[in-house]
Write an enzyme that holds these catalytic residues in place. Sequence first.
Site, PDB file in Angstrom:
ATOM      1  N   ASP A 166       0.844  -1.198   0.000  1.00  0.00           N
ATOM      2  CA  ASP A 166       0.000   0.000   0.000  1.00  0.00           C
ATOM      3  C   ASP A 166       0.881   1.251   0.000  1.00  0.00           C
ATOM      4  O   ASP A 166       2.080   1.195   0.326  1.00  0.00           O
ATOM      5  CB  ASP A 166      -0.894  -0.041   1.244  1.00  0.00           C
ATOM      6  CG  ASP A 166      -1.763   1.188   1.380  1.00  0.00           C
ATOM      7  OD1 ASP A 166      -2.455   1.533   0.403  1.00  0.00           O
ATOM      8  OD2 ASP A 166      -1.745   1.814   2.455  1.00  0.00           O
ATOM      9  N   ASP A 219      -0.531   5.142   0.784  1.00  0.00           N
ATOM     10  CA  ASP A 219      -0.942   6.085   1.829  1.00  0.00           C
ATOM     11  C   ASP A 219      -0.951   5.417   3.196  1.00  0.00           C
ATOM     12  O   ASP A 219      -1.659   4.436   3.414  1.00  0.00           O
ATOM     13  CB  ASP A 219      -2.347   6.633   1.528  1.00  0.00           C
ATOM     14  CG  ASP A 219      -2.394   7.405   0.225  1.00  0.00           C
ATOM     15  OD1 ASP A 219      -1.666   8.397   0.109  1.00  0.00           O
ATOM     16  OD2 ASP A 219      -3.154   7.003  -0.675  1.00  0.00           O
TER      17      ASP A 219
END
Length: 263
Positions: A9, A11
């Site tokens: 991922d 953010d």
Amino acid sequence: MGLSGAIVDLDGTVYRGTELLPGAARGIDTLRTAGLEVLFFSNNPTKGGEEYAGDLTQLGIDVSPKRVCSAGTASVRYLRSHHQTDEILVIGSDGLRTQLRQAGLTLTTDPGAAEAVLVSWTDEFGYEDLQTALDAGDVPFYGTDPDRTVPTESGIAPGSGAIVDAVAATIDSAPDAILGKPSPVARQLALDRLGVSPEECLVVGDRLDTDLALGAQAGMTTVLVLSGVTDRNTIEDAPVDPDYVLPGLGGIERVLEDRLSPS
């Protein structure tokens, strides 16, 4: 079975806002040095692979655009497969519209002409958007991603999921599909890009219900980092039980030592 790939991922895992998180670059280097192919996957749909690759390069992490996906990328893939010739009404950002147009999809602003509706994050969301969704009538309705909140440099802000939910409540209909993580669409996109099986894949993220759910549903090794929206207090009652919990991506070496060491 060993590990060949990692879905990471962005953010709250690699960066927050425009700032690289402590240890994130070291963690990526550790994964690559161990021989894992790394695919970055953000549920932020406003950018595509090229823009995200540029952002990462500016932060000191070199990556090919083909090794970066977003909920926007997943939405493009799905709509090209199911609505290639349809007129699509978008409630979302200009960045999302650009991705759709570049993929050859046809967009409309006329709800009466819409043959599908795609709902996503936009900081201009308002009453008129709800009216537009109502006026579109009974056509397929999709959301780019389920994230109701997102981490920013200044704190937590509303995300796409909040807008998708508002539209769903207004038209009294659940989305036909949510296309970002943890959907099957997003998972297959990631695995196709990496060219590995789920059992050979590691997934790292700060959200239990999206990042880790994508991996847990397919038998991937799941790693939760506490550098984003999730803290230890929420793990016990969560629907996903992570295989590993780390303060941040910089601690990924512990996972690799455990998973790659001879049995």
